[in-house]
Design an enzyme around this catalytic site. Structure first.
Site, PDB file in Angstrom:
ATOM      1  N   TYR A 162     -45.083 -19.416 -40.148  1.00  0.00           N
ATOM      2  CA  TYR A 162     -44.341 -19.837 -41.331  1.00  0.00           C
ATOM      3  C   TYR A 162     -44.687 -21.268 -41.725  1.00  0.00           C
ATOM      4  O   TYR A 162     -44.698 -21.612 -42.892  1.00  0.00           O
ATOM      5  CB  TYR A 162     -42.832 -19.716 -41.108  1.00  0.00           C
ATOM      6  CG  TYR A 162     -42.307 -18.304 -41.218  1.00  0.00           C
ATOM      7  CD1 TYR A 162     -42.385 -17.610 -42.414  1.00  0.00           C
ATOM      8  CD2 TYR A 162     -41.738 -17.665 -40.135  1.00  0.00           C
ATOM      9  CE1 TYR A 162     -41.894 -16.317 -42.529  1.00  0.00           C
ATOM     10  CE2 TYR A 162     -41.234 -16.368 -40.241  1.00  0.00           C
ATOM     11  CZ  TYR A 162     -41.319 -15.699 -41.436  1.00  0.00           C
ATOM     12  OH  TYR A 162     -40.831 -14.435 -41.552  1.00  0.00           O
ATOM     13  N   GLU A 190     -39.188  -5.158 -12.663  1.00  0.00           N
ATOM     14  CA  GLU A 190     -39.501  -5.137 -14.090  1.00  0.00           C
ATOM     15  C   GLU A 190     -38.272  -4.983 -14.973  1.00  0.00           C
ATOM     16  O   GLU A 190     -38.402  -5.022 -16.198  1.00  0.00           O
ATOM     17  CB  GLU A 190     -40.541  -4.042 -14.418  1.00  0.00           C
ATOM     18  CG  GLU A 190     -39.982  -2.623 -14.452  1.00  0.00           C
ATOM     19  CD  GLU A 190     -40.947  -1.577 -14.987  1.00  0.00           C
ATOM     20  OE1 GLU A 190     -41.585  -0.927 -14.164  1.00  0.00           O
ATOM     21  OE2 GLU A 190     -41.065  -1.418 -16.214  1.00  0.00           O
ATOM     22  N   ASP A 225     -41.380   0.643 -12.063  1.00  0.00           N
ATOM     23  CA  ASP A 225     -41.183   2.089 -12.105  1.00  0.00           C
ATOM     24  C   ASP A 225     -42.459   2.799 -11.669  1.00  0.00           C
ATOM     25  O   ASP A 225     -43.539   2.209 -11.682  1.00  0.00           O
ATOM     26  CB  ASP A 225     -40.837   2.519 -13.542  1.00  0.00           C
ATOM     27  CG  ASP A 225     -39.435   2.077 -13.948  1.00  0.00           C
ATOM     28  OD1 ASP A 225     -38.638   1.751 -13.053  1.00  0.00           O
ATOM     29  OD2 ASP A 225     -39.161   2.071 -15.156  1.00  0.00           O
TER      30      ASP A 225
END
Lengths: 370, 370
Positions: B105, B199, B251
């Site tokens: 921006y 995680e 996982d």
């Protein structure tokens, strides 16, 4: 002299209260079985109604019964009792909390002697968890079921949490991660005039680095997108207990405005929690579509709206709490211009513009709306 | 006696170093203009190569030149200088940090006298920011450009950050939010034997509540999904400076295993940062597909794989750092069974199973792989 309670005592009291509610529910079910009546329990229909008096979403007054002997209800009846049992024995009794995802894994199994799964997917366990909350008249947190939290906070505030004394003004370049449950927190010192909420961690970082919370004596809170329950409860507790106004800054976008409305009025999906989570005195401070003109944000600094945003805006036009002339104008402009703008677009005037001009102007001119 | 440096002094030194690098680059460009030569600068080609010696991803050795007089380069040349100027004047000189989104921006605009936009979208400013990092031989953080951070940490550790003394063992039921930049942090006390990374925040909460970090004297770190740069840098610094092993729990899923590999080897998209971010001694502790059999996780507790997961697994089969017999077996099983499992699936054996059995067993048996 009465000693103030510690956060641990507060937590234990809540656990005992919740266990008592579960015991009462179970005793009623047991009683009907002993009497030879079909077991059932009553619960309010989970439908949100806007209460103009209370200025927030409330649960409607209609009730429904979950009957074990109605084949359409049997499975849900079993599931609700299984979840209640797990919350009682595995969580409340052991002083443990868990997420609704972990709860799902721990209630999964097959009914003895059959191959029938107790739950097919997490949607089922989520649904009965919410049923159980409503039936017991409790919030999910009271059952030691927690949602993931994403809030960060800084300010001139000292709290006690599980025996630790935590000073939110001494968090370096980080902040304190707001936990999922904040009811047990004891506020030791709150030196703040208001709470300033932003929907993004990046903006929070900007304001923190520019010492906005020191200059204006405020508590600076951010989440990542939609505000989680822990953070909303924290905002509500501080606002209620220390009489602090709450000013909400979001992107100029129906999604951001809805974040504001959830903080203020509660969520439509979970109307029974709004008493516990909604901060009805919260005010919207920006960004509005009007701000884009006022601050001369060029098209290059805006983003195209997705069709889902337009659909959202059209739905929001009908919500009772977005009927003011201001909100109708913002929503209509959002639909017309098909553009949205992030708070960061103000960086067009330099990265400190938001801290040194935009927010100070809003505060000075009390440029807030309901 | 030499006084140890404060976090502020460390930060200022880094800012001066980075400003000097930008000045050198600009001086070379200026010199060629004065000499009547076409301005240009050199930079390494941004292509990741696995270095078996260093055991991590490194930048290849080939170089390229960005030439102002080559019409295919002119726009990027201008953009790189614009970003360099903004980092120098708005960030480093003013001791401010910002995100790459805010940077976009603030560099947006039109070229004077034309309607040509300096940047069309954030992809362009992200790309030249990375070019600038590589050309200067710096990390993004050295330019005071920060990524959003999502890490939370607890442990018996005391740090100094911006003059605040922060005790990670006294964070109540929350944790310390890891900031985006951690290079300036001064460690005052590190009483830990290893770092345990998970995680997911939900698992971190479980372990924190079960006092795993106290029982095993470890630093407990979590992110939300892919680990952000601030958190990876923090893990690396603590591991290097205090000789701490790092055990990673994800996982049972190629996505999770890739999170592990990014912590250990670095990211393919940003190979030049791996020297700064990769903790090569990190070890994978679980979950593997083997664990699903070992811990008898039934199909009901696993999730179906999406086609994208299978595609990911097939790509990972070819990565040089996943060639061991162990990883090839996990990836092939992942492709065959089309199921994945979350760490939380262990809640089948009770919510504390992960804290009281799974992790203790892994630690006791040193059940880790590279």
């Amino acid at each position: 002299m009465l000693m103030p309670k510690t956060s641990e005592e507060l937590r234990r009291e809540q656990e005992l209260r919740s266990m008592k509610r579960i015991e009462e529910m179970m005793r009623r079910i047991q009683d009907s079985i002993y009497k030879g009546m079909p077991p059932e329990f009553e619960m309010p229909v989970r439908k949100g109604v806007f209460d103009p008096e209370k200025k927030r979403l409330v649960l409607g007054t209609s009730k429904t019964r979950r009957r074990y002997m109605n084949v359409a209800h049997t499975r849900k009846f079993m599931q609700t009792l299984k979840v209640a049992e797990t919350c009682y024995n595995e969580l409340l009794k052991k002083h443990k909390t868990t997420t609704i995802r972990d709860l799902f894994y721990s209630v999964l199994g097959t009914i003895p002697g059959t191959k029938i799964q107790t739950f097919n997917d997490q949607t089922e366990s989520n649904l009965v968890s919410t049923d159980l909350e409503v039936a017991l008249g409790l919030a999910r947190e009271d059952l030691n079921l927690v949602a993931e939290s994403s809030g960060s906070v800084v300010g001139d505030v000292v709290i006690e949490d599980n025996g630790d004394i935590i000073d939110w003004s001494k968090m370096g370049s980080g902040g304190w991660s707001v936990p999922s449950v904040v009811d047990h927190i004891v506020f030791k010192k709150v030196n703040a005039k208001f709470i300033l909420y932003v929907e993004k961690k990046a903006v929070w970082n900007r304001l923190r680095e520019d010492n906005v919370w020191k200059k204006y004596k405020c508590v600076l809170v951010a989440t990542r997108g939609q505000s989680d329950r822990g953070t909303r409860r924290l905002i509500k507790r501080m606002s209620d207990e220390f009489d602090l106004p709450v000013y909400v800054f979001t992107d100029s976008d129906p999604y951001g405005w809805y974040i504001y409305s959830v903080i203020k009025y509660g969520s439509m999906a979970l109307p029974h929690t709004s008493e516990y989570l909604a901060t009805t005195r919260a005010k919207f401070a920006g960004m509005s579509m009007d701000d884009l003109e006022k601050y001369d944000i060029p098209k290059s600094h805006t983003l195209p709206r997705k069709p889902a945003d337009i659909k959202r805006a059209k739905e929001m036009l009908k919500y009772p709490w977005f009927q003011s002339e201001f909100w109708q104008r913002q929503l209509k402009k959002a639909i017309q211009t098909k553009r949205k703008a992030e708070l960061q677009s103000l960086a067009k005037y330099g990265i400190e513009f938001i801290s040194e001009k935009y927010i100070p102007d809003k505060l000075k001119n009390q440029d807030f709306v309901d």
